[in-house]
Design an enzyme around this catalytic site. Structure first.
Site, PDB file in Angstrom:
ATOM      1  N   HIS A 102       0.592 -12.386   1.913  1.00 29.79           N
ATOM      2  CA  HIS A 102      -0.596 -11.699   0.800  1.00 29.79           C
ATOM      3  C   HIS A 102      -0.059 -12.225  -0.771  1.00 29.79           C
ATOM      4  CE1 HIS A 102      -1.802  -7.120   0.184  1.00 29.79           C
ATOM      5  NE2 HIS A 102      -2.307  -7.924  -0.095  1.00 29.79           N
ATOM      6  N   TYR A 138       0.451  -1.258   0.341  1.00 29.20           N
ATOM      7  CA  TYR A 138      -0.097   0.552  -0.048  1.00 29.20           C
ATOM      8  C   TYR A 138       0.784   1.602   0.063  1.00 29.20           C
ATOM      9  CZ  TYR A 138      -3.586  -3.216   1.106  1.00 29.20           C
ATOM     10  OH  TYR A 138      -4.884  -4.282   1.312  1.00 29.20           O
TER      11      TYR A 138
END
Length: 340
Positions: free
Chosen positions: A135, A50
């Protein structure tokens, strides 16, 4: 996992802090986090992905002003953030983030890679995270995640470096296999247990219940579609257009909402928590008012009769179609759009 490390009923998904879709000033990011804290949110989810680490740095700076025993943080591993020698001054908009593309993401699901990622996250946050999710491993190598990444992080957990290990993904096969083949504490189901796509109930959630693995539901608005009281046919579903079959499913759900005076966003937020394996929903917001509304919607009263009728609709097959995964990063949280 230590019971004290369990995520709260609602968590803040911090992709926006990494300038997802638009630039957010440091002051606006801080105000968002202050709002989350004031609203009682004590679980925060972030990732190196992010904003090329910006989300972790902003979240860490804020939480370092709070008592460490009062919050839970999860981050992710699988992509290392490293300087990009080809940097030409542009932005990371190809990945959806309005930050300088001075660094690049390098997939690394090796034992060394995920432990290095965890160490890097500790530096950016300024403290050790409580939970680390692998992830989106299906975008690189699920097999390596199972053989290398999970065992390395499980060992780190057993040594006390983190309190919980899991996977964050929007791929049901990857989620279920990981639960069954690794020693996971908690998983993040992104967009696969929602009012429109409840595919995780067929394999993933039964596996969680069998193995005693907790689950967190993210992307419960399916990228904003379910955040509006009266969704548009042209609204985005995850990473593209809404499939025709799902529009019919949405209309059936809206009919049940109208029958009982229930707001669609409230139903979308509360739906995942009906399953005993799911302990938290993670929502994002780019403005404080959106965040406050999310918290209020999670507490809105929904009659039992609503859920009875909704379940009946599901059994008829009128809402049975389920989409496949869309390309992209499966754990990118929803944005709650303005209804005006």
């Amino acid at each position: 996992m230590d019971a004290d490390a369990s995520p709260g009923r609602i968590g803040y998904g911090a992709a926006n802090l990494g300038n997802l879709y638009r630039e957010l000033s440091d002051e606006d990011a801080w105000e968002l986090l202050e709002t989350a804290w004031d609203e009682g949110i004590r679980y925060f989810d972030t990732a190196p992905h992010y904003g090329l680490g910006l989300s972790e740095r902003r979240l860490g700076a804020f939480l370092q002003t709070k008592p460490r025993s009062e919050f839970i943080v999860s981050t992710k591993a699988g992509r290392l953030i490293r300087p990009d020698p080809r940097y030409d001054g542009g932005l990371d908009t190809d990945n959806g983030f309005h930050v300088r593309a001075s660094h690049r993401r390098i997939w690394d699901l090796s034992r060394t890679g995920v432990l290095t990622s965890l160490d890097d996250s500790c530096v950016r946050l300024g403290f050790d995270p409580d939970i680390v999710f692998v992830h989106d491993p299906e975008h690189h190598s699920l097999e390596q995640a199972i053989s290398d990444a999970f065992p390395a992080l499980e060992h780190a957990r057993d040594d006390g470096a983190v309190r919980g290990v899991g996977i964050g993904s929007m791929d049901n096969t990857s989620l279920e296999r990981s639960v069954r083949e690794a020693r996971l504490d908690v998983i993040m189901i992104a967009g696969r247990y929602t009012l429109l796509d409840d595919g995780a109930r067929h394999g993933v959630l039964p596996a969680c219940r069998e193995r005693g693995t907790k689950a967190v539901a993210a992307s419960v608005f399916n990228s904003g579609l379910l955040a509006a009281d009266d969704p548009s046919r042209d609204a985005r579903f995850e990473y593209g257009a809404l499939p025709e079959g799902l529009w019919g499913r949405l209309q059936a759900i809206l009919g049940v909402c109208r029958n009982h005076g229930v707001r669609l966003p409230a139903a979308a937020l509360q739906f995942p928590l009906r399953d005993p394996a799911i302990v938290s929903v993670v929502v994002a917001a780019s403005r404080p008012a959106q965040l406050r509304e999310n918290v209020a919607l999670l507490s809105a009263e929904i009659p039992v009769e609503f859920w009875v009728e909704l379940d009946a609709e599901r059994r008829t097959g009128l809402t049975a179609e389920r989409p496949g995964p869309r390309p992209g990063s499966g754990c990118d949280e929803d944005l709650l759009p303005s209804k005006h």
